[in-house]
Motif scaffolding. Structure first.
Motif, PDB file in Angstrom:
ATOM      1  N   VAL A 707       0.851  -1.190  -0.229  1.00 27.56           N
ATOM      2  CA  VAL A 707      -0.166   0.266  -0.139  1.00 27.56           C
ATOM      3  C   VAL A 707       0.917   1.171  -0.147  1.00 27.56           C
ATOM      4  CG1 VAL A 707      -2.072   1.167   1.223  1.00 27.56           C
ATOM      5  CG2 VAL A 707      -1.684  -1.286   1.249  1.00 27.56           C
ATOM      6  N   GLY A 708       0.696   2.023  -0.802  1.00 24.76           N
ATOM      7  CA  GLY A 708       1.714   3.226  -0.964  1.00 24.76           C
ATOM      8  C   GLY A 708       1.231   4.090   0.159  1.00 24.76           C
ATOM      9  N   ASP A 709       2.224   5.060   0.515  1.00 28.70           N
ATOM     10  CA  ASP A 709       2.387   5.813   1.472  1.00 28.70           C
ATOM     11  C   ASP A 709       1.228   6.885   1.767  1.00 28.70           C
ATOM     12  OD1 ASP A 709       4.700   4.593   2.545  1.00 28.70           O
ATOM     13  OD2 ASP A 709       5.876   6.190   2.266  1.00 28.70           O
ATOM     14  N   ASN A 710       0.862   7.379   0.541  1.00 25.55           N
ATOM     15  CA  ASN A 710      -0.570   8.291   0.506  1.00 25.55           C
ATOM     16  C   ASN A 710      -1.471   7.927   0.847  1.00 25.55           C
ATOM     17  OD1 ASN A 710       1.460  10.215  -0.507  1.00 25.55           O
ATOM     18  ND2 ASN A 710       1.115   9.621  -2.789  1.00 25.55           N
ATOM     19  N   ALA A 711      -1.685   6.482   0.710  1.00 23.65           N
ATOM     20  CA  ALA A 711      -3.075   5.928   1.182  1.00 23.65           C
ATOM     21  C   ALA A 711      -2.741   4.952   2.586  1.00 23.65           C
ATOM     22  CB  ALA A 711      -3.478   4.759  -0.097  1.00 23.65           C
ATOM     23  N   ASP A 712      -1.790   4.856   2.760  1.00 23.61           N
ATOM     24  CA  ASP A 712      -1.220   3.984   4.054  1.00 23.61           C
ATOM     25  C   ASP A 712      -1.475   4.756   5.143  1.00 23.61           C
ATOM     26  OD1 ASP A 712      -0.608   2.223   5.740  1.00 23.61           O
ATOM     27  OD2 ASP A 712       1.098   1.412   4.519  1.00 23.61           O
ATOM     28  N   ALA A 713      -2.121   4.505   6.038  1.00 20.75           N
ATOM     29  CA  ALA A 713      -2.244   5.124   7.499  1.00 20.75           C
ATOM     30  C   ALA A 713      -1.125   4.876   8.222  1.00 20.75           C
ATOM     31  CB  ALA A 713      -3.873   4.908   8.219  1.00 20.75           C
ATOM     32  N   ASP A 722       0.195   7.231  11.447  1.00 18.43           N
ATOM     33  CA  ASP A 722       1.145   8.332  11.173  1.00 18.43           C
ATOM     34  C   ASP A 722       0.752   9.461  11.937  1.00 18.43           C
ATOM     35  OD1 ASP A 722       2.322   6.520   9.497  1.00 18.43           O
ATOM     36  OD2 ASP A 722       1.102   7.373   7.624  1.00 18.43           O
ATOM     37  N   VAL A 723      -0.352   9.798  12.262  1.00 15.65           N
ATOM     38  CA  VAL A 723      -0.738  11.000  12.629  1.00 15.65           C
ATOM     39  C   VAL A 723      -0.191  11.021  14.288  1.00 15.65           C
ATOM     40  CG1 VAL A 723      -2.886  12.326  13.699  1.00 15.65           C
ATOM     41  CG2 VAL A 723      -3.056  10.978  11.561  1.00 15.65           C
ATOM     42  N   ASP A 725       2.367   9.079  15.109  1.00 13.89           N
ATOM     43  CA  ASP A 725       3.903   8.728  15.044  1.00 13.89           C
ATOM     44  C   ASP A 725       4.978  10.026  15.001  1.00 13.89           C
ATOM     45  OD1 ASP A 725       6.307   7.370  14.679  1.00 13.89           O
ATOM     46  OD2 ASP A 725       5.218   5.479  13.575  1.00 13.89           O
ATOM     47  N   ALA A 726       5.611  10.135  15.637  1.00 17.03           N
ATOM     48  CA  ALA A 726       6.825  11.198  15.532  1.00 17.03           C
ATOM     49  C   ALA A 726       7.851  11.036  14.680  1.00 17.03           C
ATOM     50  CB  ALA A 726       7.403  11.631  17.016  1.00 17.03           C
ATOM     51  N   PHE A 727       7.765   9.479  14.139  1.00 21.12           N
ATOM     52  CA  PHE A 727       8.507   9.279  12.910  1.00 21.12           C
ATOM     53  C   PHE A 727       7.868   8.489  12.165  1.00 21.12           C
ATOM     54  CE2 PHE A 727      11.066  10.209  16.703  1.00 21.12           C
ATOM     55  CZ  PHE A 727      12.129  11.164  16.269  1.00 21.12           C
ATOM     56  N   PRO A 728       6.811   8.706  11.151  1.00 24.23           N
ATOM     57  CA  PRO A 728       6.075   7.918  10.627  1.00 24.23           C
ATOM     58  C   PRO A 728       6.700   7.098   9.431  1.00 24.23           C
ATOM     59  CG  PRO A 728       5.792  10.232   9.585  1.00 24.23           C
ATOM     60  CD  PRO A 728       6.788  10.395  11.184  1.00 24.23           C
ATOM     61  N   LEU A 729       7.989   7.437   9.353  1.00 21.66           N
ATOM     62  CA  LEU A 729       8.679   6.680   8.214  1.00 21.66           C
ATOM     63  C   LEU A 729      10.004   5.742   8.709  1.00 21.66           C
ATOM     64  CD1 LEU A 729       8.758   8.960   5.081  1.00 21.66           C
ATOM     65  CD2 LEU A 729       7.150   7.476   5.491  1.00 21.66           C
ATOM     66  N   ASP A 730       9.946   5.734  10.060  1.00 24.48           N
ATOM     67  CA  ASP A 730      10.935   4.917  10.851  1.00 24.48           C
ATOM     68  C   ASP A 730      10.077   3.865  11.808  1.00 24.48           C
ATOM     69  OD1 ASP A 730      13.002   3.921  12.327  1.00 24.48           O
ATOM     70  OD2 ASP A 730      13.860   5.889  12.862  1.00 24.48           O
TER      71      ASP A 730
END
Length: 917
Positions: A707-713, A722-723, A725-730
């Motif tokens: 699921v791409g990051d734009n659509a992935d929560a 992601d909302v 999470d202080a580090f949504p990509l880690d």
């Protein structure tokens, strides 16, 4: 049946219809469809044809006027691709084959042996090597296909098939064809698809086949595994190794014709002697002499010095090694100029040179009379003196006389034994005069036939073997190798000395004169010491090699003889074999010594790609390859939805969802940053940069969940949205309690916003710690000294190889202590007889603790570990006075940071106690 498939267009709005072949019945039934598809391009459609080396990928594509298919083409030692920016090429650039000229809207590209071709708005454009006229494009009328072969090129235009370049084997003499639809240029032959089916022409095809069609004995057709000589060579019947003895007998008859003064002929195939003969008063143990054959040995030494990084590159000034040329006009001479006998220095190869006691000095003192690197004939001179200078560069770089360097660097690895003559001043005569038995000379030939590898060990980089013989393979003398034709190259000496190598056949042919060493028996050119061989009266190199070459009967010469095929839809002409995609699957024919025509089981193959000695196909399972795999070219990596494959000499490339992927020879694996953006979102898919190459709304998938990051929560898949999470990509972090930008898991002080790192783990953060690395040197002092305050092994005077602290660093005390420690000695066995009377560090436990805490300093070669037979040996040799190549020989581990003798010497010397020798 009309076969169509959808491929990735270069722009999202460009629908691409791929028609691999329109069957004859359909063309006959629907002339209008044929005209629309193939004869009347409109403002909306035009015809695109792609062809790769040696025909690896030949298809039709009908695209919008603003969209072109991505494609990759693997060449001899380079590759090319068509991406959004146009044509991009990479790899070896000896002849400018990767230097793409200005092209206008290119729609096809094909990489050949040492040249490349493309189709753009102006027609066909070719660049790179032109030794056989392969880039001299003739007048073409609306060309639609192009294919770059080994030394020729072919195209299809409104007049039919047109070929140009090397023509000796008939590969450019296309027969009458009826509506040709595909063209594939191989090495010595060409193939096309027309209304009648598959047609091939060139070497051994039709009336021009010069190779004998029969032999008096049955000849094995292979594949034949290679072998290696041990202390001596094994001898095999030629017919057991794919050779007809009839032609070898003719070669012997010519060589030993009365008046030719031949002393020895030895023929090797696949690492075995298949023919050997000596003059009546000579045997296999008698010496032959090389004359200028030795130049090729010098070429090998230059390659070895490059590989050892003693020479940086061929384009550096020779004055870097010949210091008396510094700040003179001769500083413009590069090593490459010497290797290509284009130094511009005057030619003094007469008596003033040969009779000189110091031939090196005579070579150095010549006047510069032409611009270095100029073109023949005005400033190109076959110069023995230039080769003497190349030998001097080797000597200066490795700090060993060239004959000694040969012994240590090459001879020891391959079992070669020889005696290289010197002048009175003790300079190796690197342009000539190496004496050895023919069988020993054969070891050098086999090393080159196997591209620098000896029984699994790389002695010379394959890239150097390829580069240094490329000129000869392209018909031009260079790097001290001569062209031999038919895919071979020769080391040649006066009066018929030769080592000729056909690497594609693993075949070596050698002929030497009857030799007498005159004088006192030494190898010093002085007084009455000289070589004696006689001028052969009837010797002809071409006749001899022609017979040897024609003796190969392992199926190779049938590459232009097409077998019975049904419904052929694609053809690919390779080096000495061809393959076709037909109704029954894939059929291959021609040479099979590496199993390249033995097709494995395939599942619904849709494409064929032929290299020099391997083949690949695209089927339901992905890419499947077979045949030669010496460089890994037949072992595909994991690919994602591959849609195209292209094979060549020692590498293979494919196009998949991650862009262009190449494997095999290392130089081709570093694919440049291509712009392949099929969904038009501005992010290339090359290298997997776009995780969704067909979806313009997505590019990244951080957690790999599909699921791409734009659509992935939850982009990083750590269970925290992601909302929040202080580090949504880690995935390793989600909290930052002190808001310092460093996650709590990585923060050494998660509750202190002023500190994040504690390098020495002393509980004091680096911002407050005055000695971050605990090396007992203040950070401020290290900054002033230019050392690293975060590396406890980087500081002035914080470590010394004076292990026993007696004010001196010596081999039999400090060197011995380090070596014993690395071998695992401890207690009294570590220190016995290794401590001086004036030492202040004498306690065994103190010495062990000192060494244990300073292993980073003891890692002399910088490979990340410490070892007695590398680091310990390097220290001991240094303290005993070794330097240069003798210091590092056999003591540097793969992956080491410090591989040059000078770097090792500097590292140790900076850690030697004051007062030490």
């Amino acid at each position: 049946m009309l076969e169509m498939k959808l491929v990735l267009p270069r722009q999202r709005l460009g629908l691409t219809l791929m028609v691999t072949r329109i069957p004859g019945f359909l063309r006959s039934a629907s002339a209008r469809l044929r005209d629309v598809l193939f004869r009347r391009p409109s403002e909306y459609f035009r015809l695109l044809v792609k062809a790769s080396v040696w025909g690896s990928f030949v298809v039709f594509g009908i695209v919008t006027s603003h969209a072109t298919d991505y494609t990759v083409s693997a060449g001899g030692h380079h590759s090319c691709a068509l991406d959004d920016s146009g044509v991009v090429c990479w790899g070896t650039n000896t002849y400018g084959q990767v230097t793409v000229p200005s092209l206008s809207n290119p729609v096809a590209v094909s990489a050949g042996g040492f040249h490349s071709c493309a189709i753009d708005d102006s027609g066909v454009e070719c660049w790179g090597s032109n030794g056989n006229g392969q880039t001299d494009v003739p007048l073409l009328v609306s060309p639609t296909h192009v294919s770059a072969g080994g030394m020729h090129s072919c195209a299809i235009d409104d007049t039919g098939v047109v070929c140009w370049g090397r023509s000796v084997e008939g590969q450019v003499s296309a027969p009458t064809l009826i509506d040709a639809q595909q063209i594939s240029a191989g090495f010595l032959h060409s193939c096309a698809l027309d209304d009648t089916g598959l047609v091939c022409w060139g070497y051994a095809g039709g009336a021009i086949a010069t190779r004998p069609a029969f032999c008096s004995v049955d000849v094995d057709s292979g594949p034949i595994p290679p072998s290696w000589p041990d202390s001596d060579w094994s001898s095999q019947m030629p017919e057991s190794l794919g050779m007809c003895p009839d032609q070898l007998d003719l070669a012997m008859e010519h060589a030993f014709q009365e008046g030719n003064d031949t002393g020895a002929v030895v023929i090797l195939r696949h690492g075995n002697i298949v023919a050997e003969r000596y003059v009546a008063d000579r045997t296999s143990t008698d010496l032959a002499t090389s004359w200028s054959v030795a130049k090729s040995f010098t070429s090998a030494l230059v390659g070895a010095a490059l590989a050892d990084e003693n020479i940086q590159n061929l384009d550096e000034s020779a004055s870097n090694y010949i210091t008396e040329w510094e700040n003179t006009d001769k500083a413009a001479i590069t090593i490459r100029h010497l290797m290509t006998v284009a130094s511009g220095l005057e030619l003094l190869d007469g008596g003033d040179f040969y009779g000189a006691a110091d031939q090196l000095q005579v070579s150095l003192d010549r006047e510069l009379i032409f611009q270095p690197g100029g073109s023949p004939p005005s400033d190109y001179a076959y110069s023995n003196s230039d080769v003497m200078l190349a030998g001097e560069i080797v000597r200066s770089a490795v700090e060993l006389r060239p004959d000694r360097y040969l012994e240590q660097r090459i001879s020891a690895a391959i079992g070669f034994s020889g005696e290289w003559w010197r002048d009175t001043a003790n300079h190796t005569l690197t342009y000539c005069c190496l004496d050895a038995t023919p069988r020993h000379f054969g070891r050098f030939g086999l090393l080159y036939s196997r591209r620098g590898v000896w029984n699994g060990t790389t002695v010379l980089p394959s890239s150097w073997v390829d580069e240094s013989t490329a000129s000869a393979l392209n018909g031009v003398y260079g790097y001290y190798w001569w062209p031999a034709g038919n895919g071979g190259y020769s080391a040649l000496g006066v009066q018929g000395q030769t080592i000729t190598i056909y690497p594609d056949f693993d075949l070596i042919a050698m002929r030497f004169s009857r030799y007498e060493r005159m004088g006192d028996g030494s190898t010093v050119r002085q007084g009455f010491n000289y070589h004696l061989t006689e001028e052969p009266l009837y010797w002809d190199q071409g006749t001899f090699l022609g017979h040897v070459y024609d003796s190969v009967h392992d199926g190779y010469y049938y590459q232009a003889t097409v077998p019975s095929l049904i419904g052929t839809s694609q053809v690919d002409a390779g080096y000495f074999h061809s393959c076709a995609l037909e109704a029954r699957g894939i059929s291959c024919w021609g040479r099979n010594d590496k199993g390249q025509t033995t097709v494995p089981d395939l599942s619904n193959p849709t494409e064929i790609a032929v290299g020099s000695m391997h083949s690949c196909a695209l089927d339901d399972t992905g890419v499947v390859c077979w045949g030669s795999n010496g460089q890994g070219q037949a072992t595909p990596p994991a690919l994602i939805n591959p849609i195209q494959v292209s094979s060549s000499g020692s590498h293979t490339c494919a196009l998949d969802d991650t862009g262009v992927v190449c494997w095999g020879e290392a130089i081709h694996q570093n694919v440049p940053g291509l712009m392949i953006d099929p969904d038009g979102d501005g992010v290339t898919s090359q290298g997997g940069m776009d995780a969704f190459p067909r979806d313009s709304t997505e590019t990244r998938d951080s957690d790999g969940d599909g699921v791409g990051d734009n659509a992935d929560a939850d982009d990083d898949g750590d269970g925290f949205g992601d909302v929040a999470d202080a580090f949504p990509l880690d995935a390793n972090e989600h909290l930052d309690s002190d808001s310092d930008g460093v996650g709590d898991n990585a923060d050494a002080f998660p509750k202190d916003g002023s500190e994040t790192v504690d390098t020495d783990s002393d509980g004091i953060g680096n911002n407050a710690d005055l000695d971050d690395d605990a090396d007992e040197v203040l950070d401020s002092d290290e900054i002033s000294d230019g050392t690293d305050p975060l590396d406890r092994y980087s500081c002035l005077g914080c470590f010394s190889f004076d292990i026993d602290v007696d004010g001196d660093t010596a081999a039999l005390t400090d060197g011995l202590l380090v070596l014993r420690y690395l071998f695992g000695f401890s207690g009294s066995t570590l220190t016995v007889d290794a401590i001086t009377s004036g030492a202040t560090r004498t306690d065994t436990a103190d010495i062990e603790a000192y060494l244990e805490s300073n292993l980073g300093h003891i890692d002399i070669d910088g490979d990340g570990g410490t070892d007695a037979l590398t680091d310990g040996l390097l220290l001991l040799r240094y303290l005993f006075g070794f330097e240069g190549a003798t210091l590092i020989e056999g003591a540097i581990r793969d992956g080491a940071e410090r591989t040059r003798a000078g770097d090792v010497e500097s590292f140790i010397n900076s850690r030697i106690a004051d007062g030490s020798d």
